[in-house]
Design a protein around this motif. Sequence first.
Motif, PDB file in Angstrom:
ATOM      1  N   SER A 347       0.737  -0.992  -0.070  1.00  0.00           N
ATOM      2  CA  SER A 347       0.302  -0.500   0.280  1.00  0.00           C
ATOM      3  C   SER A 347       0.802   1.571  -0.026  1.00  0.00           C
ATOM      4  N   ASP A 348       0.219   2.562  -0.502  1.00  0.00           N
ATOM      5  CA  ASP A 348       1.365   3.507   0.069  1.00  0.00           C
ATOM      6  C   ASP A 348       1.788   3.867   1.250  1.00  0.00           C
ATOM      7  N   THR A 349       0.827   3.146   2.338  1.00  0.00           N
ATOM      8  CA  THR A 349       1.262   3.521   3.279  1.00  0.00           C
ATOM      9  C   THR A 349       2.483   2.900   3.730  1.00  0.00           C
ATOM     10  N   TYR A 350       2.759   1.797   3.398  1.00  0.00           N
ATOM     11  CA  TYR A 350       4.754   0.794   3.556  1.00  0.00           C
ATOM     12  C   TYR A 350       4.792   2.174   2.946  1.00  0.00           C
ATOM     13  N   ARG A 351       4.921   2.649   2.009  1.00  0.00           N
ATOM     14  CA  ARG A 351       5.837   3.047   0.950  1.00  0.00           C
ATOM     15  C   ARG A 351       6.338   4.505   2.304  1.00  0.00           C
ATOM     16  N   GLU A 352       5.630   5.491   2.493  1.00  0.00           N
ATOM     17  CA  GLU A 352       5.887   6.173   3.121  1.00  0.00           C
ATOM     18  C   GLU A 352       6.426   5.397   4.494  1.00  0.00           C
ATOM     19  N   ILE A 353       6.069   4.588   5.211  1.00  0.00           N
ATOM     20  CA  ILE A 353       6.570   4.723   6.596  1.00  0.00           C
ATOM     21  C   ILE A 353       8.123   3.902   6.241  1.00  0.00           C
ATOM     22  N   ARG A 354       8.471   3.244   4.854  1.00  0.00           N
ATOM     23  CA  ARG A 354       9.773   2.586   4.622  1.00  0.00           C
ATOM     24  C   ARG A 354      10.325   3.517   4.750  1.00  0.00           C
ATOM     25  N   LEU A 355      10.268   4.976   4.072  1.00  0.00           N
ATOM     26  CA  LEU A 355      11.261   6.400   3.820  1.00  0.00           C
ATOM     27  C   LEU A 355      11.602   6.612   5.229  1.00  0.00           C
ATOM     28  N   LEU A 356      11.042   6.952   6.578  1.00  0.00           N
ATOM     29  CA  LEU A 356      11.275   6.969   7.743  1.00  0.00           C
ATOM     30  C   LEU A 356      12.255   5.565   7.742  1.00  0.00           C
ATOM     31  N   ALA A 357      11.211   4.499   8.092  1.00  0.00           N
ATOM     32  CA  ALA A 357      12.248   3.359   8.604  1.00  0.00           C
ATOM     33  C   ALA A 357      13.695   3.188   8.006  1.00  0.00           C
ATOM     34  N   LEU A 358      14.551   3.701   7.034  1.00  0.00           N
ATOM     35  CA  LEU A 358      15.272   3.174   6.007  1.00  0.00           C
ATOM     36  C   LEU A 358      16.553   4.973   6.655  1.00  0.00           C
ATOM     37  N   PHE A 359      15.309   5.710   6.921  1.00  0.00           N
ATOM     38  CA  PHE A 359      16.564   6.801   7.457  1.00  0.00           C
ATOM     39  C   PHE A 359      16.988   6.406   8.851  1.00  0.00           C
ATOM     40  N   LEU A 360      16.095   5.874   9.633  1.00  0.00           N
ATOM     41  CA  LEU A 360      16.237   5.777  10.739  1.00  0.00           C
ATOM     42  C   LEU A 360      17.324   4.479  11.470  1.00  0.00           C
ATOM     43  N   GLN A 361      17.125   3.337  10.337  1.00  0.00           N
ATOM     44  CA  GLN A 361      18.312   2.657  10.367  1.00  0.00           C
ATOM     45  C   GLN A 361      19.469   3.080  10.006  1.00  0.00           C
ATOM     46  N   ASP A 362      20.281   4.083   9.389  1.00  0.00           N
ATOM     47  CA  ASP A 362      21.326   4.073   8.919  1.00  0.00           C
ATOM     48  C   ASP A 362      21.316   5.979   9.546  1.00  0.00           C
ATOM     49  N   PHE A 363      19.899   6.697  10.318  1.00  0.00           N
ATOM     50  CA  PHE A 363      20.650   7.839  11.208  1.00  0.00           C
ATOM     51  C   PHE A 363      20.102   8.025  12.930  1.00  0.00           C
ATOM     52  N   GLY A 364      19.303   6.793  12.564  1.00  0.00           N
ATOM     53  CA  GLY A 364      18.160   7.198  13.921  1.00  0.00           C
ATOM     54  C   GLY A 364      18.680   7.154  15.461  1.00  0.00           C
ATOM     55  N   ALA A 365      20.148   6.314  15.017  1.00  0.00           N
ATOM     56  CA  ALA A 365      21.476   6.090  16.425  1.00  0.00           C
ATOM     57  C   ALA A 365      21.225   8.266  17.051  1.00  0.00           C
ATOM     58  N   GLU A 366      21.719   9.010  16.316  1.00  0.00           N
ATOM     59  CA  GLU A 366      22.172   9.793  16.752  1.00  0.00           C
ATOM     60  C   GLU A 366      21.025  10.684  17.149  1.00  0.00           C
ATOM     61  N   LEU A 367      19.700  10.834  16.074  1.00  0.00           N
ATOM     62  CA  LEU A 367      18.297  11.588  16.531  1.00  0.00           C
ATOM     63  C   LEU A 367      17.820  10.718  17.589  1.00  0.00           C
ATOM     64  N   ALA A 368      17.836   9.668  18.295  1.00  0.00           N
ATOM     65  CA  ALA A 368      16.931   9.442  19.470  1.00  0.00           C
ATOM     66  C   ALA A 368      18.173  10.144  20.498  1.00  0.00           C
ATOM     67  N   THR A 369      18.891  10.642  20.557  1.00  0.00           N
ATOM     68  CA  THR A 369      19.546  11.195  21.476  1.00  0.00           C
ATOM     69  C   THR A 369      18.636  12.561  21.640  1.00  0.00           C
ATOM     70  N   MET A 370      19.066  13.238  20.910  1.00  0.00           N
ATOM     71  CA  MET A 370      18.897  14.974  20.257  1.00  0.00           C
ATOM     72  C   MET A 370      17.622  15.175  21.049  1.00  0.00           C
ATOM     73  N   GLU A 371      17.846  16.738  22.057  1.00  0.00           N
ATOM     74  CA  GLU A 371      16.639  17.138  22.420  1.00  0.00           C
ATOM     75  C   GLU A 371      15.794  17.806  21.587  1.00  0.00           C
ATOM     76  N   THR A 372      14.154  18.191  21.906  1.00  0.00           N
ATOM     77  CA  THR A 372      13.883  18.050  20.978  1.00  0.00           C
ATOM     78  C   THR A 372      12.426  19.697  21.951  1.00  0.00           C
ATOM     79  N   ASP A 373      12.508  21.252  20.406  1.00  0.00           N
ATOM     80  CA  ASP A 373      12.339  22.050  20.465  1.00  0.00           C
ATOM     81  C   ASP A 373      11.410  22.446  19.206  1.00  0.00           C
ATOM     82  N   ILE A 374      10.201  22.417  20.394  1.00  0.00           N
ATOM     83  CA  ILE A 374       8.895  22.694  18.935  1.00  0.00           C
ATOM     84  C   ILE A 374       8.498  24.310  19.045  1.00  0.00           C
TER      85      ILE A 374
END
Length: 692
Positions: A347-374
Amino acid sequence: MNTDYSYNKRCLFKNGQPWFPVMGEMHFSRYREDLWEESLRKIKAGGVEIVSSYVIWIHHEEEEGIFDFSGCRSLKNFLSICQKIGISVFLRLGPWAHGEVRNGGFPDWLLKKDNIQLRSNDMLYLGYVRQYWEHIYNQAKGFMHKDGGPIIGIQIENEYGHVGGLRGEAGEAHMRTLTAMAKEIGFDAPFYTATGWGGACIGDLLPVMGGYCEAPWDQRITELEPNANFVFSYLRNDSQIACDHHIGQETTFDESLYPYLTAELGGGIQVTSHRRPVARGKDIGAMSIAKLGSGASLLGYYMYHGGSNPKGKLTTLQESRETGYANDLPEINYDFNAPIRQYGTISDTYREIRLLALFLQDFGAELATMETDIQPPAVLPNDLHTLRLSCRHNKDRGYIFFNNYQRRYRMKHHSAAILTGIYADNSVQFPPVDIHDGDFGFFPYRMKLGNACLHTALATPLCRLKTEKQDTWIFYGNCETNDDPFCWEGDDRADIILLSKKDALLAGKITLDQDYLILADGFVWEENGLVRITGENHTTIRVFPEIPSEKLSGFSKCGKDGRFTIYERVINNTPTAVDISLLSREEECAKYQILLSYNGKKDGLKGRDTLLNLSYSGDKIEIYANGEKINDHFYTGQDVPISLRYFNYPEQLEIIIYPLYKDAKVFLETWPDIKDKMVCNLDSAETIELYW
């Protein structure tokens, strides 16, 4: 040596390193067991590292004392396949599950017991739970993480204190009792979790949160107000979840003490008889961006893979008003408009989520530790004018998230917007960018790519390819402009391939002797050193770098497209023929017969499927094969896909369609054309051949 798992108040850790996984729910007892491996490979190829699943009590002990862990109910076989393909598992033990199941998963016989207080520390109730859990453990024994198995997490109960159960200290005490019982039986895992939204009790467990793009359980049949899951927020609670049972309360725990983990981001939504919204890829993609920008450190989707309710011995097994619930659900269909649909299609949703999942596999370790400012920190969902922004950053770099999408509402266009990324006491200003209604995503700033530093990018990182020649970084964004979206610090430049968003949605990453990026419309996964790709009779793919032809079974090289090599597969099979005839038309329903001619020998399960797409106008449809109901569907305006392989290629189907009236008390996003007072038609039936 076993992998080491832990967590702190910000994120999960794997072998001492920050870890940002994606988790997807698949209910093994709602899918055909000989297709589990194929589906789990598709799930893993979508970038999902953890599969979660309820073990639904009524599916295994529908009759008291008679346990069934055979066929599609075999937890042991499911866990064995998870271990084989290398995907981790979160077991959701219940004993109460909800999950749109009859009685929330409790067997009927349990509800009929006298002098028993369900979902409490009543010793009689706990005795039945213990007996059931001991049978589950006999299936799961040897698959615990400590034994080298895939089970890394155990969820206790579900929505406890929010949907039934006790509240306050009595509720917390019950959760602790269940947790102690699970550990005593042998459920030994690094993580123990509980759903935490809406005032639920968590005991001493790690809370996991949720969020859905709509609320088909809401009893209203009008358009709902703008959904809060599309704004960046420091609040983790979604008060809409299960609002048919209980108006949501604030969370019962100190959120600052726990990482922001989700287990029930709606990968879709299951429609009800009275309310039938359709979850689409952009809905789930934009909601996911909102959660990432709000500080989440686990994206867990419910459901990730749709399915079908198994056949009960005594009753049907769906949630219904007949059993005291506020909603009527389909008897069989649990498609959920999930990333992977009811019969394993993309489905189209599989494709949308895959964009984020592939990013997180390669870059998620650093993102996970980052602070959040909204920025700004408290935008309301009905504010359709303010540009919604959030930064996640550390002392050196970060990402700016934007979401200008609100499901079923129009957002203000922001022309030449100036985005500012913050880090430590500094900031980075991006070049002007137009953000249109419906746009969502994120851009990096001061991002390290090998020896190079990307100051800003008006494009989004997808993944990193490690190849024999060099590392190549894949980004996606607006390729129609002539402006360079990349601004560098210093003279070093990384090797980048920039895709359009349309092409990025086709992108799958495969690792064989090196990394490959494959652009294909269907699923792409690796199996025993070969690449499997789903497609129709004529399938064209693009690959970078060039891949040995023997790795692409059935494909041949046919050209170049920039840095991509083009391959194609042509299969000259005649489509399955469909013959439709109207059997009868009465006031209460219309009955049709469909004859299927497969034009040659039927293939087995491996490597082929025939999909029958039914288009109809009416309130609901039921499909029968050999006199047995095999599927049903409430009208939403979508086609109903039927996998003919799933049902061993029947040659004849009977279709029953029930009328939809103009004045029906139902919420529909798309109504059929009703010329008179009602409509009740099978409009078309077409087949598609799929190969891999």
